[in-house]
Design a protein around this motif. Structure first.
Motif, PDB file in Angstrom:
ATOM      1  N   ALA A  35       0.791  -1.275   0.161  1.00  0.00           N
ATOM      2  CA  ALA A  35       0.089   0.028   0.122  1.00  0.00           C
ATOM      3  C   ALA A  35       0.828   1.015   0.044  1.00  0.00           C
ATOM      4  O   ALA A  35       0.176   2.239  -0.772  1.00  0.00           O
ATOM      5  CB  ALA A  35      -1.109  -0.086   1.177  1.00  0.00           C
ATOM      6  N   CYS A  36       1.911   1.343   0.778  1.00  0.00           N
ATOM      7  CA  CYS A  36       2.720   2.397   0.830  1.00  0.00           C
ATOM      8  C   CYS A  36       3.520   2.603  -0.719  1.00  0.00           C
ATOM      9  O   CYS A  36       3.540   3.829  -1.190  1.00  0.00           O
ATOM     10  CB  CYS A  36       4.038   2.237   1.988  1.00  0.00           C
ATOM     11  SG  CYS A  36       3.525   2.468   3.584  1.00  0.00           S
ATOM     12  N   THR A  37       3.741   1.580  -1.315  1.00  0.00           N
ATOM     13  CA  THR A  37       4.479   1.675  -2.639  1.00  0.00           C
ATOM     14  C   THR A  37       3.512   2.333  -3.499  1.00  0.00           C
ATOM     15  O   THR A  37       3.829   3.425  -4.376  1.00  0.00           O
ATOM     16  CB  THR A  37       5.029   0.163  -3.095  1.00  0.00           C
ATOM     17  OG1 THR A  37       5.862  -0.162  -2.275  1.00  0.00           O
ATOM     18  CG2 THR A  37       5.537   0.514  -4.572  1.00  0.00           C
ATOM     19  N   LYS A  38       2.351   1.860  -3.535  1.00  0.00           N
ATOM     20  CA  LYS A  38       1.469   2.441  -4.430  1.00  0.00           C
ATOM     21  C   LYS A  38       1.069   3.817  -4.259  1.00  0.00           C
ATOM     22  O   LYS A  38       0.469   4.588  -4.912  1.00  0.00           O
ATOM     23  CB  LYS A  38      -0.150   1.550  -4.163  1.00  0.00           C
ATOM     24  CG  LYS A  38       0.102   0.211  -4.914  1.00  0.00           C
ATOM     25  CD  LYS A  38      -1.342  -0.472  -4.756  1.00  0.00           C
ATOM     26  CE  LYS A  38      -1.294  -1.869  -5.045  1.00  0.00           C
ATOM     27  NZ  LYS A  38      -2.762  -2.714  -5.074  1.00  0.00           N
ATOM     28  N   ALA A  39       1.209   4.229  -2.830  1.00  0.00           N
ATOM     29  CA  ALA A  39       1.053   5.673  -2.518  1.00  0.00           C
ATOM     30  C   ALA A  39       2.113   6.598  -2.685  1.00  0.00           C
ATOM     31  O   ALA A  39       2.161   7.682  -2.579  1.00  0.00           O
ATOM     32  CB  ALA A  39       0.372   5.761  -0.977  1.00  0.00           C
ATOM     33  N   GLY A  40       3.276   6.040  -3.132  1.00  0.00           N
ATOM     34  CA  GLY A  40       4.339   6.807  -3.305  1.00  0.00           C
ATOM     35  C   GLY A  40       5.316   7.031  -2.032  1.00  0.00           C
ATOM     36  O   GLY A  40       5.755   8.158  -1.778  1.00  0.00           O
ATOM     37  N   VAL A  41       5.089   6.317  -0.981  1.00  0.00           N
ATOM     38  CA  VAL A  41       5.367   6.424   0.221  1.00  0.00           C
ATOM     39  C   VAL A  41       6.600   5.276   0.446  1.00  0.00           C
ATOM     40  O   VAL A  41       6.473   4.133   0.247  1.00  0.00           O
ATOM     41  CB  VAL A  41       4.468   6.206   1.444  1.00  0.00           C
ATOM     42  CG1 VAL A  41       4.937   6.127   2.934  1.00  0.00           C
ATOM     43  CG2 VAL A  41       3.345   7.361   1.226  1.00  0.00           C
ATOM     44  N   ILE A  42       7.816   5.701   0.931  1.00  0.00           N
ATOM     45  CA  ILE A  42       8.852   4.751   1.172  1.00  0.00           C
ATOM     46  C   ILE A  42       8.738   4.276   2.771  1.00  0.00           C
ATOM     47  O   ILE A  42       8.229   4.783   3.560  1.00  0.00           O
ATOM     48  CB  ILE A  42      10.298   5.388   0.962  1.00  0.00           C
ATOM     49  CG1 ILE A  42      10.495   6.412   1.635  1.00  0.00           C
ATOM     50  CG2 ILE A  42      10.412   5.465  -0.341  1.00  0.00           C
ATOM     51  CD1 ILE A  42      12.151   7.122   1.649  1.00  0.00           C
ATOM     52  N   VAL A  43       9.324   3.039   2.995  1.00  0.00           N
ATOM     53  CA  VAL A  43       9.262   2.391   3.874  1.00  0.00           C
ATOM     54  C   VAL A  43      10.678   2.009   4.471  1.00  0.00           C
ATOM     55  O   VAL A  43      11.488   1.595   3.541  1.00  0.00           O
ATOM     56  CB  VAL A  43       8.642   0.936   4.063  1.00  0.00           C
ATOM     57  CG1 VAL A  43       8.519   0.291   5.443  1.00  0.00           C
ATOM     58  CG2 VAL A  43       7.173   1.217   3.677  1.00  0.00           C
ATOM     59  N   CYS A  44      11.134   2.368   5.792  1.00  0.00           N
ATOM     60  CA  CYS A  44      12.514   2.077   5.879  1.00  0.00           C
ATOM     61  C   CYS A  44      12.439   0.930   7.424  1.00  0.00           C
ATOM     62  O   CYS A  44      11.413   1.047   8.043  1.00  0.00           O
ATOM     63  CB  CYS A  44      13.216   3.237   6.359  1.00  0.00           C
ATOM     64  SG  CYS A  44      13.215   4.372   5.009  1.00  0.00           S
ATOM     65  N   HIS A  45      13.441   0.471   7.647  1.00  0.00           N
ATOM     66  CA  HIS A  45      13.568  -0.311   8.956  1.00  0.00           C
ATOM     67  C   HIS A  45      14.818  -0.210   9.636  1.00  0.00           C
ATOM     68  O   HIS A  45      15.795   0.606   9.124  1.00  0.00           O
ATOM     69  CB  HIS A  45      13.262  -1.808   8.706  1.00  0.00           C
ATOM     70  CG  HIS A  45      14.102  -2.452   7.681  1.00  0.00           C
ATOM     71  ND1 HIS A  45      14.902  -3.641   8.092  1.00  0.00           N
ATOM     72  CD2 HIS A  45      14.538  -2.156   6.455  1.00  0.00           C
ATOM     73  CE1 HIS A  45      15.592  -3.794   7.239  1.00  0.00           C
ATOM     74  NE2 HIS A  45      15.544  -3.209   6.222  1.00  0.00           N
ATOM     75  N   GLN A  46      15.102  -0.789  10.622  1.00  0.00           N
ATOM     76  CA  GLN A  46      16.343  -0.667  11.393  1.00  0.00           C
ATOM     77  C   GLN A  46      17.277  -2.099  11.562  1.00  0.00           C
ATOM     78  O   GLN A  46      17.858  -2.194  12.483  1.00  0.00           O
ATOM     79  CB  GLN A  46      16.079  -0.135  12.873  1.00  0.00           C
ATOM     80  CG  GLN A  46      15.153   0.917  13.046  1.00  0.00           C
ATOM     81  CD  GLN A  46      15.568   2.042  11.941  1.00  0.00           C
ATOM     82  OE1 GLN A  46      16.670   2.382  11.647  1.00  0.00           O
ATOM     83  NE2 GLN A  46      14.247   2.595  11.474  1.00  0.00           N
ATOM     84  N   SER A  47      17.252  -2.761  10.432  1.00  0.00           N
ATOM     85  CA  SER A  47      18.001  -4.041  10.525  1.00  0.00           C
ATOM     86  C   SER A  47      19.474  -3.815  10.900  1.00  0.00           C
ATOM     87  O   SER A  47      19.939  -2.898  10.099  1.00  0.00           O
ATOM     88  CB  SER A  47      17.655  -4.579   9.061  1.00  0.00           C
ATOM     89  OG  SER A  47      18.431  -5.938   8.942  1.00  0.00           O
ATOM     90  N   GLY A  48      19.972  -4.771  11.472  1.00  0.00           N
ATOM     91  CA  GLY A  48      21.487  -4.536  12.045  1.00  0.00           C
ATOM     92  C   GLY A  48      21.520  -3.941  13.225  1.00  0.00           C
ATOM     93  O   GLY A  48      22.388  -4.311  13.899  1.00  0.00           O
ATOM     94  N   THR A  49      20.528  -3.155  13.714  1.00  0.00           N
ATOM     95  CA  THR A  49      20.853  -2.300  14.830  1.00  0.00           C
ATOM     96  C   THR A  49      20.618  -3.447  16.255  1.00  0.00           C
ATOM     97  O   THR A  49      21.158  -3.047  17.179  1.00  0.00           O
ATOM     98  CB  THR A  49      19.885  -1.363  15.006  1.00  0.00           C
ATOM     99  OG1 THR A  49      18.473  -1.419  14.977  1.00  0.00           O
ATOM    100  CG2 THR A  49      20.268   0.016  13.858  1.00  0.00           C
ATOM    101  N   ASN A  50      19.919  -4.280  16.033  1.00  0.00           N
ATOM    102  CA  ASN A  50      19.546  -5.194  17.349  1.00  0.00           C
ATOM    103  C   ASN A  50      20.363  -6.737  16.885  1.00  0.00           C
ATOM    104  O   ASN A  50      19.910  -7.463  17.841  1.00  0.00           O
ATOM    105  CB  ASN A  50      18.592  -5.393  17.723  1.00  0.00           C
ATOM    106  CG  ASN A  50      17.391  -5.901  16.735  1.00  0.00           C
ATOM    107  OD1 ASN A  50      17.840  -6.263  15.433  1.00  0.00           O
ATOM    108  ND2 ASN A  50      16.151  -6.215  16.884  1.00  0.00           N
ATOM    109  N   THR A  51      21.289  -6.802  16.320  1.00  0.00           N
ATOM    110  CA  THR A  51      21.832  -8.218  15.759  1.00  0.00           C
ATOM    111  C   THR A  51      22.206  -8.620  16.813  1.00  0.00           C
ATOM    112  O   THR A  51      22.046  -9.867  17.150  1.00  0.00           O
ATOM    113  CB  THR A  51      22.780  -7.747  14.573  1.00  0.00           C
ATOM    114  OG1 THR A  51      22.253  -7.513  13.213  1.00  0.00           O
ATOM    115  CG2 THR A  51      23.324  -9.390  14.375  1.00  0.00           C
ATOM    116  N   GLU A  52      23.120  -8.044  17.474  1.00  0.00           N
ATOM    117  CA  GLU A  52      24.005  -8.944  18.801  1.00  0.00           C
ATOM    118  C   GLU A  52      23.032  -9.276  19.823  1.00  0.00           C
ATOM    119  O   GLU A  52      23.052 -10.355  20.388  1.00  0.00           O
ATOM    120  CB  GLU A  52      24.929  -7.804  19.230  1.00  0.00           C
ATOM    121  CG  GLU A  52      25.840  -8.393  20.235  1.00  0.00           C
ATOM    122  CD  GLU A  52      26.724  -9.489  19.688  1.00  0.00           C
ATOM    123  OE1 GLU A  52      27.086 -10.308  20.554  1.00  0.00           O
ATOM    124  OE2 GLU A  52      26.935  -9.585  18.601  1.00  0.00           O
ATOM    125  N   ALA A  53      22.037  -8.353  20.175  1.00  0.00           N
ATOM    126  CA  ALA A  53      21.070  -8.711  21.192  1.00  0.00           C
ATOM    127  C   ALA A  53      20.284  -9.973  20.744  1.00  0.00           C
ATOM    128  O   ALA A  53      20.207 -10.787  21.755  1.00  0.00           O
ATOM    129  CB  ALA A  53      20.294  -7.429  21.531  1.00  0.00           C
TER     130      ALA A  53
END
Length: 348
Positions: free
Chosen positions: A92-110
Motif C-alpha cells: 500500500a505504501c508503494t502504491k501511494a508513493g511512500v517509502i518504508v525503512c527499517h532498522q535491520s542490523g541495529t539489534n543483531t547482537e542482542a
C-alpha cells in the motif's frame, strides 16, 4: 520547508530525540494514544514522516496500513522501530508513493545472543533445574542432566545479519556444525557466512537445534506446522526469536505433547502479549520470553539512533540506508519535490 515527523508515546531510547533536536529543519511531534482521535488525525494529516512503534505497543488505528495512508496525504515515509516491518503494509505504501525503512542490523547482537542463550539453557536444562529448586521435595539432580552443545548441529532458517551472527557464535565458540536454509543466498554466500546451504527438509532432519531468523512475510507465514515439526529429530529443539506467525503455535504444542521434539524456546507470538493460558505455558521444557530478544540497553540505543539518523538523511533528500521498497522511489521523488520543494537524490 520544515519536515514534520510524528511518533506515538516514546522512542525506545531518548537518544533519538537528542539526535533530532539538533536538526532545526525537522519538527518532531509526540502523539499520545489517549488523545482525541481528531487531534491525532490532524497531526498525521500534516506529517511528512511517521516513526511506527513496535507491533506489541502499536495500537489501532495507527498501523501503517492503507487506511492510515488515506488519512495522511502529506506522508512521505514510514519507519519501523526495529528490523521487522510486517505491521507496515509495504504494498500500500508503494502504491501511494511512500517509502518504508527499517532498522535491520541495529539489534543483531542482542537477538543473536538471546538465541544462543536459549540454546544453552534448553540443552543444559537450566529452566527445568530452576523450577525444581523452587518446588518442595528432594531433587534428583541426575534426572536433570543436560547435554553439551559442542559438536552438535544447529540449523538456521534465514541467514541475514542475525542468522550470520548466530552462525559465527555457534561455529566459533562451540565448534557446532551450522546448516542454513536461505533461498536468497547461493551456496558460496552461505559458506562465506559460516554455514552450509541446505534445503529445509534436510536441515530439519539433521539439526539438534532449529533456530528461526527470517522475516515474516507471505513466504514465511505458517512456514512451520505439524509437517515440519514431524521432520525434526525427537531430541531436537525449536527456537523462534524472529516473528510470531512463522510457526503454528498449536502445532508446536501438539509436537511437544507427543514428544516429537525435545523442547522449544519462543520469544515471539502471533498475538502479543500471549494469554496466560497459552498452550505453550504448560510445558516445563519450553522457555518463553515476551519478545525481549532485541531489548537490551545497547540495542535500544542503537535502534533509536539508527532511526533518527535515517530520518535526518531522508529529509535531507538522501537515499536512506535501510530502504525496504526502492520500487516506490520514482513516485516518492515526485511527491517529495512537490511537498518539500526540492528533489531527493536518485537511487544509486
Amino acid at each position: 520547508m520544515t519536515a514534520r515527523l510524528v511518533f506515538f508515546e516514546s522512542w525506545v531510547d531518548a537518544a533519538a530525540e537528542r539526535v533530532l533536536s539538533a536538526q532545526p529543519e525537522i519538527e518532531v511531534q509526540r502523539l499520545r494514544y489517549a488523545d482525541p482521535r481528531a487531534v491525532n488525525d490532524a497531526a498525521m494529516a500534516r506529517a511528512h514522516g511517521y516513526q511506527v512503534q513496535s507491533r506489541t505497543e502499536l495500537r489501532e488505528p495507527w498501523l501503517g496500513d492503507a487506511a492510515l495512508l488515506a488519512r495522511s496525504p502529506n506522508l512521505l515515509a514510514m519507519s519501523s522501530t526495529g528490523a521487522g516491518y510486517d505491521y507496515i503494509d509495504v504494498e500500500a505504501c508503494t502504491k501511494a508513493g511512500v517509502i518504508v525503512c527499517h532498522q535491520s542490523g541495529t539489534n543483531t547482537e542482542a537477538v543473536a545472543e538471546h538465541a544462543l542463550g536459549l540454546i544453552l539453557a534448553l540443552s543444559k536444562r537450566i529452566g527445568l533445574a530452576d523450577k525444581a529448586m523452587r518446588r518442595p521435595g528432594v531433587i534428583d539432580r541426575f534426572a536433570l542432566q543436560g547435554n553439551d552443545i559442542r559438536g552438535k548441529t544447529v540449523g538456521l532458517v534465514g541467514l541475514g545479519a542475525i542468522g550470520t551472527r548466530v552462525a559465527g557464535l555457534c561455529g566459533t565458540l562451540f565448534g557446532m556444525r551450522v546448516l542454513a536454509c536461505d533461498p536468497y543466498l547461493s551456496a558460496a554466500q552461505v559458506a562465506a557466512r559460516g554455514a552450509e546451504k541446505v534445503e529445509l527438509p534436510e536441515l530439519l532432519r539433521h539439526s539438534d537445534f532449529v533456530s528461526v531468523h527470517c522475516p515474516r512475510n507471505a513466504e514465511t507465514l505458517g512456514l512451520f506446522d505439524a509437517a515440519q515439526f514431524a521432520q525434526m529429530k525427537p531430541t531436537a529443539f525449536f527456537l523462534n526469536t524472529a516473528r510470531g506467525g512463522i510457526h503454528d503455535e498449536a502445532a508446536l504444542a501438539e509436537a511437544l505433547a507427543a514428544s516429537r521434539i525435545a523442547g522449544a524456546g519462543v520469544d515471539v507470538f502471533l498475538h502479543e502479549p500471549p494469554p496466560h493460558d497459552h498452550p505453550l505455558m504448560a510445558f516445563d521444557n519450553v522457555l518463553l520470553t515476551p519478545h525481549t530478544a532485541g531489548i537490551t540497553a545497547e540495542s535500544l540505543h542503537d535502534m533509536a539512533v539508527g532511526a533518527a539518523e535515517q530520518w535526518v538523511s531522508l529529509f535531507a533528500g538522501r537515499v536512506p540506508p535501510r530502504l525496504v521498497n526502492p520500487e516506490a522511489w520514482p513516485a516518492y521523488s515526485a511527491r517529495f519535490r512537490r511537498i518539500l520543494g526540492t528533489p531527493p537524490d536518485p537511487l544509486p
